[in-house]
Design a protein around this motif. Sequence first.
Motif, mmCIF file in Angstrom:
data_model
loop_
_atom_site.group_PDB
_atom_site.id
_atom_site.type_symbol
_atom_site.label_atom_id
_atom_site.label_comp_id
_atom_site.label_asym_id
_atom_site.label_seq_id
_atom_site.Cartn_x
_atom_site.Cartn_y
_atom_site.Cartn_z
ATOM 1 N N ASN A 43 0.865 -1.174 0.000
ATOM 2 C CA ASN A 43 0.000 0.000 0.000
ATOM 3 C C ASN A 43 0.907 1.231 0.000
ATOM 4 O O ASN A 43 1.605 1.479 0.971
ATOM 5 C CB ASN A 43 -0.865 -0.036 1.260
ATOM 6 N N SER A 45 0.152 4.303 0.328
ATOM 7 C CA SER A 45 -0.232 5.280 1.332
ATOM 8 C C SER A 45 -1.431 4.777 2.130
ATOM 9 O O SER A 45 -2.579 4.920 1.685
ATOM 10 C CB SER A 45 -0.561 6.623 0.695
ATOM 11 N N THR A 47 -2.694 6.135 4.592
ATOM 12 C CA THR A 47 -3.516 7.284 4.947
ATOM 13 C C THR A 47 -4.528 7.590 3.845
ATOM 14 O O THR A 47 -5.710 7.792 4.120
ATOM 15 C CB THR A 47 -2.628 8.520 5.233
ATOM 16 N N ILE A 48 -4.077 7.602 2.604
ATOM 17 C CA ILE A 48 -4.995 7.872 1.493
ATOM 18 C C ILE A 48 -6.039 6.764 1.396
ATOM 19 O O ILE A 48 -7.233 7.037 1.211
ATOM 20 C CB ILE A 48 -4.227 8.049 0.166
ATOM 21 N N THR A 49 -5.604 5.526 1.533
ATOM 22 C CA THR A 49 -6.544 4.392 1.500
ATOM 23 C C THR A 49 -7.567 4.535 2.617
ATOM 24 O O THR A 49 -8.772 4.359 2.403
ATOM 25 C CB THR A 49 -5.788 3.060 1.634
ATOM 26 N N ILE A 51 -8.543 7.253 4.212
ATOM 27 C CA ILE A 51 -9.432 8.385 3.943
ATOM 28 C C ILE A 51 -10.520 7.984 2.945
ATOM 29 O O ILE A 51 -11.707 8.250 3.168
ATOM 30 C CB ILE A 51 -8.636 9.603 3.409
ATOM 31 N N LEU A 52 -10.124 7.345 1.857
ATOM 32 C CA LEU A 52 -11.093 6.956 0.835
ATOM 33 C C LEU A 52 -12.116 5.953 1.369
ATOM 34 O O LEU A 52 -13.325 6.114 1.139
ATOM 35 C CB LEU A 52 -10.375 6.363 -0.380
ATOM 36 N N TRP A 55 -14.427 7.640 3.939
ATOM 37 C CA TRP A 55 -15.350 8.535 3.245
ATOM 38 C C TRP A 55 -16.449 7.741 2.541
ATOM 39 O O TRP A 55 -17.623 8.069 2.635
ATOM 40 C CB TRP A 55 -14.574 9.406 2.255
ATOM 41 N N VAL A 65 -7.575 8.701 9.638
ATOM 42 C CA VAL A 65 -6.209 9.219 9.509
ATOM 43 C C VAL A 65 -5.419 8.923 10.789
ATOM 44 O O VAL A 65 -4.255 8.523 10.736
ATOM 45 C CB VAL A 65 -6.217 10.733 9.194
#
Length: 157
Positions: A43, A45, A47-49, A51-52, A55, A65
Motif C-alpha cells: 500500500n 499510502s 492514509t490515502i486508503t 481516507i477513501l 469517506w 487518519v
Amino acid sequence: MARFALKQRVREIWQKLKHLNATPDQIAAGFSIGIFASFLHLNPSPTITAILVAWLLKRNVVAAVAGAAAAILYFPLLPLIWLAEYRLGKLILSVQHPLTLDQAGLSDVLQQGWDVYAAMFVGWIIIAVPVTLLTYLVVKQLAERWARQKQRAHHSD
C-alpha cells in the motif's frame, strides 16, 4: 529521544480522537479503517486508503487518519508482519516463489511474482481482520467513556 517522540505522537493521536465531534461508533470505525489500511502490504499510502474507505463508508475520516498514523507503533515490525502474511497465505495457496525475511521489502515482494502477492493478500486478511475488530472494540469502549465524560462536563456547566 525517539521513544519520547513516539509517546508524544501517540498522546496527540488520542487527544484528537477524544475531542472529535462524532459518535463512538464513527470514531471506532474510522480508527479501525486506518489500522486495517496500514496492514495492507504494498500500500503506497495507508492514509490515502483510509481516507477513501472511511469517506465511502461514511465513517469519521479524521479517526481513519489517526488510525493510519498509529501504524507508526508497529512500523519496525512490518517486514515480520509481511513475512507472517506470506506464510499464512502460503498455507492456503500454492506458491512457487519463496520469500524470506531479508526479501520482505516492498520492491523484493514485487519481484517475486503474483503468487507471492496473492499469498500475502490472503495472509493480510487473516491477520488484519481480527486486529481491526479488536481495535474497533477497544476504541469504541474508549470513545464511549470520552462521550460520558463530555456529557458530565456539559451538565456540570
